[in-house]
Design a protein around this motif. Structure first.
Motif, short mmCIF file in Angstrom:
data_model
loop_
_atom_site.label_atom_id
_atom_site.label_comp_id
_atom_site.label_asym_id
_atom_site.label_seq_id
_atom_site.Cartn_x
_atom_site.Cartn_y
_atom_site.Cartn_z
N SER A 7 0.82 -1.16 -0.05
CA SER A 7 -0.14 0.11 -0.22
C SER A 7 0.78 1.25 -0.09
O SER A 7 0.37 2.14 0.24
N GLY A 8 2.19 1.10 -0.05
CA GLY A 8 3.10 2.38 -0.35
C GLY A 8 2.88 3.36 -1.28
O GLY A 8 2.09 3.00 -2.41
N GLU A 9 3.81 4.09 -1.50
CA GLU A 9 3.82 5.25 -2.58
C GLU A 9 3.95 4.72 -3.95
O GLU A 9 3.83 5.30 -4.89
N PHE A 10 4.70 3.46 -4.02
CA PHE A 10 4.95 2.83 -5.30
C PHE A 10 4.00 1.80 -5.83
O PHE A 10 4.36 1.11 -6.89
N LEU A 11 2.94 1.62 -5.40
CA LEU A 11 1.92 0.72 -5.76
C LEU A 11 1.57 1.09 -7.06
O LEU A 11 1.21 0.03 -7.82
N GLN A 12 1.68 2.33 -7.43
CA GLN A 12 1.09 2.47 -8.94
C GLN A 12 1.97 1.85 -9.90
O GLN A 12 1.74 1.82 -11.03
N TYR A 13 3.30 1.55 -9.42
CA TYR A 13 4.24 0.94 -10.34
C TYR A 13 4.31 -0.50 -10.46
O TYR A 13 4.50 -1.19 -11.18
N ASP A 14 3.83 -1.22 -9.12
CA ASP A 14 3.81 -2.57 -8.86
C ASP A 14 2.64 -3.21 -9.21
O ASP A 14 2.81 -4.54 -9.41
N TYR A 15 1.55 -2.49 -9.12
CA TYR A 15 0.35 -3.34 -9.27
C TYR A 15 -0.35 -3.19 -10.57
O TYR A 15 -0.71 -1.91 -10.84
N PRO A 16 -1.28 -3.81 -11.18
CA PRO A 16 -1.58 -5.26 -10.54
C PRO A 16 -0.53 -6.32 -11.15
O PRO A 16 -0.33 -7.38 -10.63
N GLY A 17 0.31 -6.19 -11.69
CA GLY A 17 1.34 -7.10 -12.24
C GLY A 17 2.41 -7.85 -11.31
O GLY A 17 2.53 -8.87 -11.28
N GLY A 18 2.95 -6.84 -10.49
CA GLY A 18 3.88 -7.45 -9.49
C GLY A 18 5.27 -6.87 -9.73
O GLY A 18 5.66 -6.19 -10.19
#
Length: 237
Positions: A7-18
């Motif tokens: 749920s951190g600030e980098f979720l936009q880059y990590d999700y939903p792919g992983g």
């Protein structure tokens, strides 16, 4: 999992792919540095994370977020191979001319430098575009792409980078292996000039041969090098 979309600030880059393709190096003072792919199913971004115990990781965000005013923040990037050297039997991050260096890239190999292992700066050519220091070769095992493998290491030969070559599927494909196959090659760069190629293998040294390497999801066959560890006088790939 020790690293995942949270749920951190980098979720936009990590999700939903992983969080994928981790390559881990160690600094002289015991900090683990991971170069991984943040995949939001839109753009792959080479990202960085730090740890002291390999369990608890602190994400630092996309490696190229700030370089050149963010020009490459949304550029497809992955496969970071930070240059290392040996101190005795310990493989640690190296500095060349006072900076850290990293080979990276999928379609071709590029070079980037950093002063803090967080913010990375891609090298550019005379036209201001990414400088491709190694590119695919027609009718070779790496005719489609040259993707960086494990962290590079400075040896007596020079800087050794193992990389993953993908065979093309058209007229440029090599004949000796199936079209679309991934196999592993080797490049040696000058230890004082990480852009300068001293030697490059004419062919692969590892290719798919075992049943589980040539069946399943990717039937063309895949051997994909990502980790290299020195243990009891041997290198384990």
């Amino acid at each position: 999992p020790v690293l995942y979309p949270d749920s951190g600030e980098f979720l936009q880059y990590d999700y939903p792919g992983g969080c994928e393709d981790p390559r881990v190096v160690l600094t002289e003072d015991g900090l683990y540095v991971m170069a991984y792919t943040a995949w939001n199913q839109d753009v792959a971004r080479l990202s960085i994370a730090f740890s002291r115990d390999l369990i608890h990781w602190e994400k630092q965000g996309p490696a190229f977020a700030k370089a050149l005013d963010g020009r490459y923040l949304d550029y497809w990037s992955k496969s970071g191979s930070i240059i290392t050297r040996m101190i005795g039997d310990q493989q640690v991050v190296a500095k060349i001319d006072g900076k850290y260096w990293m080979y990276w890239g999928e379609r071709f190999i590029n070079l980037a430098w950093s002063e803090d292992l967080v913010e990375w700066h891609p090298t550019l050519d005379e036209d201001g575009e990414l400088k491709a220091i190694v590119e695919p070769r027609a009718n070779s095992f790496d005719s489609h792409l040259t993707e960086c493998g494990p962290p590079a290491v400075i040896t007596e030969e020079g800087i050794v980078l193992l990389y993953n070559g993908k065979n093309a599927e058209g007229a440029d494909a090599a004949d000796e292996i199936p079209k679309g196959m991934y196999s592993v090659g080797k490049i040696v760069f000058d230890a004082e000039d990480p852009e300068k190629v001293l030697w490059r293998s004419d062919t692969y040294f590892l290719k798919p041969t075992l049943p589980h390497e040539i069946t399943g999801q990717y039937k063309s066959g895949t051997t994909f090098a990502e980790g290299l560890v020195y243990y009891k006088s041997k290198w384990f790939l």
